[in-house]
Write a protein that holds these residues in place. Sequence first.
Motif, PDB file in Angstrom:
ATOM      1  N   GLN A 191     -37.040  -1.865  43.903  1.00 34.37           N
ATOM      2  CA  GLN A 191     -37.434  -2.592  44.499  1.00 34.37           C
ATOM      3  C   GLN A 191     -39.068  -2.282  44.653  1.00 34.37           C
ATOM      4  OE1 GLN A 191     -36.037  -3.191  48.654  1.00 34.37           O
ATOM      5  NE2 GLN A 191     -33.956  -4.092  48.252  1.00 34.37           N
ATOM      6  N   VAL A 192     -38.784  -1.104  44.709  1.00 35.44           N
ATOM      7  CA  VAL A 192     -40.530  -0.698  43.805  1.00 35.44           C
ATOM      8  C   VAL A 192     -40.457  -1.317  42.553  1.00 35.44           C
ATOM      9  CG1 VAL A 192     -42.353   1.443  43.591  1.00 35.44           C
ATOM     10  CG2 VAL A 192     -39.972   1.500  45.046  1.00 35.44           C
ATOM     11  N   THR A 193     -41.942  -1.802  42.712  1.00 34.78           N
ATOM     12  CA  THR A 193     -42.948  -2.422  40.845  1.00 34.78           C
ATOM     13  C   THR A 193     -44.036  -1.581  41.410  1.00 34.78           C
ATOM     14  OG1 THR A 193     -41.378  -4.771  41.673  1.00 34.78           O
ATOM     15  CG2 THR A 193     -44.366  -4.498  40.384  1.00 34.78           C
ATOM     16  N   LEU A 194     -44.537  -0.909  39.846  1.00 31.64           N
ATOM     17  CA  LEU A 194     -46.032  -0.291  39.325  1.00 31.64           C
ATOM     18  C   LEU A 194     -46.945  -0.781  40.014  1.00 31.64           C
ATOM     19  CD1 LEU A 194     -44.383   2.182  37.624  1.00 31.64           C
ATOM     20  CD2 LEU A 194     -44.494   3.038  39.886  1.00 31.64           C
ATOM     21  N   LYS A 195     -48.065  -0.608  40.519  1.00 34.38           N
ATOM     22  CA  LYS A 195     -49.344  -1.038  40.387  1.00 34.38           C
ATOM     23  C   LYS A 195     -49.868  -0.098  40.043  1.00 34.38           C
ATOM     24  CE  LYS A 195     -48.428  -3.704  45.073  1.00 34.38           C
ATOM     25  NZ  LYS A 195     -48.956  -4.628  45.764  1.00 34.38           N
ATOM     26  N   LYS A 196     -49.863  -0.131  38.125  1.00 32.82           N
ATOM     27  CA  LYS A 196     -50.411   1.094  37.875  1.00 32.82           C
ATOM     28  C   LYS A 196     -51.895   0.774  36.652  1.00 32.82           C
ATOM     29  CE  LYS A 196     -48.220   2.616  34.592  1.00 32.82           C
ATOM     30  NZ  LYS A 196     -46.948   2.749  33.489  1.00 32.82           N
ATOM     31  N   GLU A 197     -53.209   1.370  37.432  1.00 34.73           N
ATOM     32  CA  GLU A 197     -54.582   1.237  37.188  1.00 34.73           C
ATOM     33  C   GLU A 197     -54.190   2.857  36.366  1.00 34.73           C
ATOM     34  OE1 GLU A 197     -56.356  -0.021  40.783  1.00 34.73           O
ATOM     35  OE2 GLU A 197     -55.448  -1.781  40.617  1.00 34.73           O
ATOM     36  N   TRP A 198     -55.800   2.282  35.959  1.00 35.06           N
ATOM     37  CA  TRP A 198     -57.009   3.896  35.322  1.00 35.06           C
ATOM     38  C   TRP A 198     -57.935   4.006  35.857  1.00 35.06           C
ATOM     39  CZ3 TRP A 198     -54.935   5.342  30.535  1.00 35.06           C
ATOM     40  CH2 TRP A 198     -54.816   4.911  29.795  1.00 35.06           C
ATOM     41  N   GLN A 199     -56.993   5.373  36.536  1.00 28.77           N
ATOM     42  CA  GLN A 199     -58.240   6.180  37.315  1.00 28.77           C
ATOM     43  C   GLN A 199     -58.475   7.337  37.267  1.00 28.77           C
ATOM     44  OE1 GLN A 199     -55.515   5.052  41.361  1.00 28.77           O
ATOM     45  NE2 GLN A 199     -54.563   4.259  39.789  1.00 28.77           N
ATOM     46  N   PRO A 200     -58.923   7.765  37.746  1.00 23.65           N
ATOM     47  CA  PRO A 200     -59.577   9.576  37.640  1.00 23.65           C
ATOM     48  C   PRO A 200     -58.319  10.230  38.440  1.00 23.65           C
ATOM     49  CG  PRO A 200     -60.847   8.813  38.790  1.00 23.65           C
ATOM     50  CD  PRO A 200     -60.169   7.730  38.753  1.00 23.65           C
ATOM     51  N   LEU A 201     -57.882  11.269  37.957  1.00 19.33           N
ATOM     52  CA  LEU A 201     -56.994  12.508  38.903  1.00 19.33           C
ATOM     53  C   LEU A 201     -56.930  13.261  40.501  1.00 19.33           C
ATOM     54  CD1 LEU A 201     -53.161  13.097  38.819  1.00 19.33           C
ATOM     55  CD2 LEU A 201     -53.896  15.128  37.334  1.00 19.33           C
ATOM     56  N   GLU A 202     -58.447  13.287  39.961  1.00 24.89           N
ATOM     57  CA  GLU A 202     -58.790  13.752  41.222  1.00 24.89           C
ATOM     58  C   GLU A 202     -58.976  12.976  42.475  1.00 24.89           C
ATOM     59  OE1 GLU A 202     -60.756  12.788  38.641  1.00 24.89           O
ATOM     60  OE2 GLU A 202     -61.272  15.060  37.650  1.00 24.89           O
ATOM     61  N   GLU A 203     -59.171  11.796  42.446  1.00 23.79           N
ATOM     62  CA  GLU A 203     -59.179  10.564  43.745  1.00 23.79           C
ATOM     63  C   GLU A 203     -57.587  11.184  44.555  1.00 23.79           C
ATOM     64  OE1 GLU A 203     -60.081   7.383  43.396  1.00 23.79           O
ATOM     65  OE2 GLU A 203     -62.170   7.431  42.003  1.00 23.79           O
ATOM     66  N   VAL A 204     -56.349  11.196  43.716  1.00 20.36           N
ATOM     67  CA  VAL A 204     -55.155  10.871  44.076  1.00 20.36           C
ATOM     68  C   VAL A 204     -54.989  12.639  44.722  1.00 20.36           C
ATOM     69  CG1 VAL A 204     -52.942  10.770  43.513  1.00 20.36           C
ATOM     70  CG2 VAL A 204     -54.955   9.664  42.833  1.00 20.36           C
ATOM     71  N   VAL A 205     -55.927  13.653  43.781  1.00 19.61           N
ATOM     72  CA  VAL A 205     -55.455  15.032  44.967  1.00 19.61           C
ATOM     73  C   VAL A 205     -55.835  15.585  46.081  1.00 19.61           C
ATOM     74  CG1 VAL A 205     -55.647  17.485  43.863  1.00 19.61           C
ATOM     75  CG2 VAL A 205     -54.827  15.897  42.177  1.00 19.61           C
ATOM     76  N   GLY A 206     -57.528  14.745  45.872  1.00 21.59           N
ATOM     77  CA  GLY A 206     -58.015  14.651  47.288  1.00 21.59           C
ATOM     78  C   GLY A 206     -57.596  14.075  48.242  1.00 21.59           C
ATOM     79  N   ALA A 207     -57.455  12.494  48.456  1.00 16.38           N
ATOM     80  CA  ALA A 207     -56.365  12.333  49.218  1.00 16.38           C
ATOM     81  C   ALA A 207     -55.014  12.668  49.451  1.00 16.38           C
ATOM     82  CB  ALA A 207     -55.544  10.940  48.683  1.00 16.38           C
ATOM     83  N   ALA A 208     -54.234  13.385  48.926  1.00 16.55           N
ATOM     84  CA  ALA A 208     -52.570  14.170  49.218  1.00 16.55           C
ATOM     85  C   ALA A 208     -52.815  15.491  49.902  1.00 16.55           C
ATOM     86  CB  ALA A 208     -52.162  14.565  47.323  1.00 16.55           C
ATOM     87  N   LEU A 209     -54.434  16.108  49.543  1.00 17.25           N
ATOM     88  CA  LEU A 209     -54.398  17.254  50.412  1.00 17.25           C
ATOM     89  C   LEU A 209     -55.471  16.440  51.693  1.00 17.25           C
ATOM     90  CD1 LEU A 209     -56.697  19.616  47.498  1.00 17.25           C
ATOM     91  CD2 LEU A 209     -54.124  19.607  48.762  1.00 17.25           C
ATOM     92  N   GLN A 210     -55.531  15.453  51.868  1.00 17.69           N
ATOM     93  CA  GLN A 210     -56.397  15.500  53.222  1.00 17.69           C
ATOM     94  C   GLN A 210     -55.206  14.866  53.985  1.00 17.69           C
ATOM     95  OE1 GLN A 210     -59.154  12.341  53.118  1.00 17.69           O
ATOM     96  NE2 GLN A 210     -59.176  12.041  55.208  1.00 17.69           N
ATOM     97  N   ALA A 211     -53.854  14.503  53.432  1.00 13.28           N
ATOM     98  CA  ALA A 211     -52.857  14.032  54.230  1.00 13.28           C
ATOM     99  C   ALA A 211     -51.993  14.774  54.782  1.00 13.28           C
ATOM    100  CB  ALA A 211     -51.885  13.067  53.336  1.00 13.28           C
ATOM    101  N   ARG A 212     -52.247  16.499  54.210  1.00 12.81           N
ATOM    102  CA  ARG A 212     -51.082  17.412  54.570  1.00 12.81           C
ATOM    103  C   ARG A 212     -52.704  18.349  54.563  1.00 12.81           C
ATOM    104  NH1 ARG A 212     -48.913  13.469  54.342  1.00 12.81           N
ATOM    105  NH2 ARG A 212     -46.106  13.588  53.589  1.00 12.81           N
TER     106      ARG A 212
END
Length: 898
Positions: free
Chosen positions: A735-756
């Motif tokens: 049931q998961v549909t990927l919403k793929k976009e071109w983006q830098p990896l740094e933003e996702v890493v930063g968001a994950a560090l903030q969440a954890r």
Amino acid sequence: MSDPLQRPDPDALLARLEAEEIQARRGRLKIFFGASPGVGKTYAMLAAARTLQSQGVDVAVGVVETHGRRETAELVQGLELLPSRQVEHRGRRLQEFDLDGALQRAPDLVLVDELAHSNAPGCRHPKRWQDVEELLAAGIDVFTTVNVQHLESLNDVVGRITGARVWETVPDRLFDAADEVVLVDLPPEELLTRLKAGKVYVPQQAERAMANFFRKGNLLALRELALRRTADRVDDDVRAYRRDQSVSTVWPTRESLLVCIGPGPGSERLVRSAARLATQLEVPWHALYVETPRYQRLPEGERGRVLKSLRLAQELGAETANRPGQDAAAAAIQYAREHNLGKVLLGRELPGDWRRWLPWRTSLARRLARQAPDLDVMQVASDGVDGEAPPLPDGPARPAAVDVRGYGLAAAAVAAVTLVATPLHGALDLANIVMLFLLAVLFAAVKLGRNPAILGAFLSVAAFDFFFVSPRLSFAVSDVQYLLTFSVMLAVALITAQLTAGLRFQVDVAQSRERRSDALYEMARELSAALTVEQIDDITRRFVQQGFQARALLLVPGQQERLSLPEGLPADLPLDLGIAQWAADHGEAAGLSTDTLPSAPMRYLPLKAPMRTRGVLAVLPREQPWLPSPEQERLLETCATLVAIAVERVHYIEVAQEALVQMESERLRNGLLAALSHDLRTPLTALVGLADSLSLGGALPPAQAELAQAIRGEAMRTSALVHNLLDMARLQSGQVTLKKEWQPLEEVVGAALQARASVLAQHRVRVDLPADLPLLEFDAVLMERVFCNLIENAAKYTPPGSLIEIGARREAERVLVSVSDNGPGLPPGKEAGLFEKFTRGQDESAIPGVGLGLAIVRAIVDAHKGKVWAENRSDGPGARFVFTLPLGQPPALPTELL
């Protein structure tokens, strides 16, 4: 009367008409076949296509590889080029044949070069030859090219010759089923000249090719293989034409050899002579034994000699056959003409055999030469006899049993006719009385056999002379013309007896074959309904008992793919598990009446199914020694094949049932997880909100405020577990549909560090992301979950103060992302199993979790066409989790932003 060999077989004619009807709806395939690259296959294909185009044929080019050759490229001009299909693969755009476009365009003829080509991932078929099959099924003609090294049956042979293995192959069935094969041949010297002139490869590639694949010895060997393979196909076409046109004479288009085996002691020497001659001439050869009525009366030793000779011929490379027939010469001629065999090899008659001088006895060689002048008949020296001469006994021969009852009944039939005809002597003419005696002879031939009928013929003549010819009650005759009457009567009686006995033999053979066919049909029908190995074993035992008067036992592999003794094995069954295992491992029959441990009391037949050997069928005949006829040998092998297919079918039924149960269990578990997750999220959210309200009010004493914060932390941790359960259920259900976009990896890493951040409060974190790391296409929400789970996993299984490192680097057409720690590392040998659901690295109850984090990581990475794995660090203690993402081709930035 016309020769029956000249008349077409009605069944074969009907089958041919049906095949022609099917073929009329399909397209025609023409293959331009060569020994190696550069011989001019593509050039010849284009030239033939241009000729057809000039004749009004609608020609389109699907795929043509010119490899930069100017002459080939010039031939493409003027032909319609079908648009190619663009396929993305590992960051590159590949040009592939557009099958759908060709089917929609539907020209009369499509050119598809390089038949053995492997299509890029994403195409409908993995192989180009499968595209060609679909074009043919749609009624479109196809021209294509292929080299000899790409044929599946010759791939390993070419690899041994050239030292280079070609991995792209074409099944031989497609090559053999082609409507036309054109051999494009070029002498090695001329090909090497073209290679040096740059007409095959560019100069740098040509030098490497000449030093490796294009050595003169390799080219000579490949040319010979191509010529032989083409000759084999043409030989099959000739045989098919001869069958279709009912051609009875042998066409000496190819040297071939037929050896006729007899029951005499010289048959083995004859087989070896034939094998040597076939090897010297480099021709295929066949070994034939004609099963005449005399075979049924042979002693057991001579029957065994025939079977042994046939097995020897098969081991030496012959195609063996046995044919029932009244006349050995006629059966041999028919077999030779059916298989277009021009040379017949026989053993020479013994000089001491006086029966060859009898006026009514003609040797097999003379009859073959007289009845088939188109065959070359050869005789070799032997210490035995030819295919029909009487054998010499190899020991004390037991006397043949005399059918006293049959002779007595024949005499009684003649006596009964005499008693019936005596009162009618005055009322019937002598000619009618002769008919009554012939009726008695016919009865004896049909019911009793040839020899009693012959006795009845002589007794009939004697009784007719004694009781009905004047002077009666005397063998004297009053008229010399009666001698002619007696002679004709005796001749008619003997001929009738012979013909009737022959028909009876043929009826017996037909009935025997019908019984075998019925037994096989019944066995196949019962096996098709069997659902367990025990049922197959029971069916097999009954069939072997009825058809061979033998006991049978089915042995199937158990643990570690080794045969084991079944439970309840009868104590009197002399089963040798070692011989049975040898038969299963080597795929060959062993034991009784074979070449491997023939003294064993049982025969062990491997159950060779289409996929693999599924066990062994052990057979114990009730009578020893056991000398099965060739028909029985084939029947037993067919039985083993049917049993093997049934066992394999049952195996896959069990596999399918296990997979179905596992799928249902997985679906039920996913549904339960999803339901629990939805029901737990609401109270957990409320619990977190209440804990926050208590903490923010400031009315609680410090100790109680600390308890409220602890409640909030545990609720947040439980909420994370629930989120993992819900995510796993959604990923498993698709049931998961990927919403793929071109983006830098740094933003996702930063968001994950903030969440954890709370989880990493007691750990050190180092992030090493190169500044030139390109943009990547991924779903930011799911990729953040990947980093969150990997970071939380590293923090959980490492002591406080440990270092967690997040890094990435570019490698070829992908980006490698890693999350490392310097903790205790991973359990050895369990690195791959950590990504299974509900699997944990340690069994310590103090470490919270349900073992879904890494499973979710793998599911998300797989959805992004990447790979993930775990390993222990080589530069020190700790574990490293690595996953890859495809690099792709990021979009170009607008000019005003540069």
